[in-house]
Design an enzyme around this catalytic site. Structure first.
Site, short mmCIF file in Angstrom:
data_model
loop_
_atom_site.label_atom_id
_atom_site.label_comp_id
_atom_site.label_asym_id
_atom_site.label_seq_id
_atom_site.Cartn_x
_atom_site.Cartn_y
_atom_site.Cartn_z
N HIS A 19 50.28 0.61 -1.93
CA HIS A 19 49.14 0.07 -2.69
C HIS A 19 48.53 1.14 -3.60
CE1 HIS A 19 46.19 -2.74 -3.85
NE2 HIS A 19 45.94 -3.31 -2.69
N ASP A 74 64.25 -14.31 -9.81
CA ASP A 74 65.65 -14.74 -9.61
C ASP A 74 66.55 -13.53 -9.79
OD1 ASP A 74 68.18 -15.78 -9.69
OD2 ASP A 74 67.79 -17.21 -11.30
#
Length: 440
Positions: free
Chosen positions: A164, A378
């Protein structure tokens, strides 16, 4: 599904950039906003069924073929996102030394369809590389960890966990989009911009990193799915009021969450307790001029929504305060993060948070990943069937659109007694289902 299904680790390795990082880019300083972020890994788990291959390409039949494809494309992507192949240097910077992202390959002995009938947060966590003690030991201070897990049916889960310290939701999404584009053979990918430190430089003379307390056994995480069609009537009712305020779905879900959380706390403690909800804002689009979405780092901040009186718990009232809080924040504070005054704003916010805490106010936080195109990721074998954005932190809710866009999925962590009251709240159940099956 057999609840004792375990993940078996097949291999662990480092994936380095396909070409070395230039000498002048060997160190990336944190911005002040990076410094204040807790030292945790954020995560997304993308699930793909064995028949999601929309191009009928037979190149990815086995796990090893998919793993090799992911590793090669990741290596190419890390040339542009080179800090993700580096190592954290305390709370000051990233050493962009090309040591590589940590890549774990694993198997789980059950079918994906069985796994998703009733998603279990405790089982889902085992699909994360951060749950593997050896991986975290081998990849000490690594900026990026990835795990590919294959199910018995040939379905897979791809878990991506960047620190993070370098990745908020927007940064995370930009990286995933670029990695997927490279995997599909696209040459034109977004070039990331690492300019946070030049906008708001780090400090070196004091400890400002915030930590997150370990959850322990008294807290539990559960999944709720809000039906957008069921929110429509409430939205219309609030919108027809004097203020003519038409809430967004995220505002409605956040307000319902806060109202029901306050009620649960009141039920378990026997008294009303003032509460505060921090709403996270993406600063990129709120600044003037806006920052590009390809700006990588933490460009987020939160504004407080306070409920101090039991009579102020109406959903419409909470939504109105959210809207005013966001408007005031954007008009008065968002652009301040670009300069020296950003320091005073950050530390004034810390001071205010401390004052709220001293009064005994119950604090909650809400992070939304709605509208981010995670479902478009994808790698060459089709788009994800389901995505999970786990964040196991106390009194925290994370939101994300469902794949079809007909709902909002919420992952919520509360104290166990409060969760038992929260999940039985009739107002909540009028809009949300508790952990419904993921339809494949």
């Amino acid at each position: 599904m057999e609840k004792k299904a375990e993940v078996e680790i097949i291999s662990r390795k480092a994936i380095k950039p396909s070409s070395p990082t230039s000498p002048q880019s060997r160190k990336l300083e944190f911005s002040l906003l990076d410094q204040v972020i807790p030292p945790i890994y954020t995560a997304v788990i993308l699930f793909y069924t064995s028949n999601t291959n929309q191009s009928n390409d037979s190149s990815f039949r086995s796990r090893s073929e998919k793993s090799d494809h992911l590793q090669k494309s990741l290596s190419k992507t890390l040339v542009h996102f080179y800090p993700l192949a580096g190592r954290l240097n305390n709370n000051t910077s990233i050493e962009c030394n090309d040591e590589g992202a940590h890549f774990v390959e694993a198997e789980i002995h059950c079918r994906l369809s069985e796994f998703l009938k009733e998603p279990d947060p405790s089982l889902l966590s085992h699909l994360l590389p951060t749950s593997d003690p050896k991986a975290t030991e081998l990849a000490r201070n690594a900026v990026l960890l990835v795990q590919l897990t294959e199910f018995n049916c040939g379905g897979i889960a791809v878990s991506v966990c960047p620190s993070h310290k370098i990745a908020d939701a927007s940064s995370f999404c930009e990286f995933l989009k670029s990695w997927a584009a490279v995997a599909r053979g696209h040459d034109e990918v977004a070039r990331p911009e690492f300019i946070g430190a030049s906008m708001l430089p780090p400090v070196t003379d004091q400890q400002i990193e915030r930590s997150l307390e370990a959850l322990g056994d008294s807290f539990i995480t559960k999944r709720f799915v809000f039906d957008v069609s069921k929110l429509a009537n409430l939205k219309a009712k609030i919108g027809s009021g004097v203020q003519q305020l038409v809430p967004t779905n995220v505002e409605l879900v956040s307000a319902i969450f806060l109202r029901c959380a306050i009620a649960a706390c009141q039920s378990t403690t026997g008294c009303f307790r003032p509460a505060l909800l921090y709403q996270t804002v993406n600063l990129r689009r709120r600044m003037a001029p806006p920052m590009p979405e390809s700006t990588i780092g933490n460009l987020i901040w939160g504004f407080p929504v306070v409920v101090e009186e039991e009579s102020k718990m109406d959903v419409g009232d909470i939504v109105a305060r959210m809207r005013k809080g966001l408007k005031d924040f954007c008009n008065e504070k968002a652009n301040i993060f670009k300069g020296e005054n950003g320091y005073s704003l950050v530390f004034e916010s810390f001071k205010l948070e401390g004052e709220f805490f001293k009064t005994g106010m119950r604090m909650y936080s809400c992070t939304s990943r709605c509208k981010f195109p995670f479902y478009e990721v994808d790698f060459g074998w089709g788009k994800p069937t389901w995505i999970m954005n786990p964040l196991y932190a106390m009194n925290t809710m994370t939101l994300m659109d469902t794949k079809k866009g007909d709902g909002i999925e919420a992952w919520l962590t509360l104290e166990k007694q409060e969760m038992a009251v929260f999940e039985s709240n009739e107002e909540l159940l009028a809009f949300a289902s508790i952990n419904p099956s993921v339809v494949i």
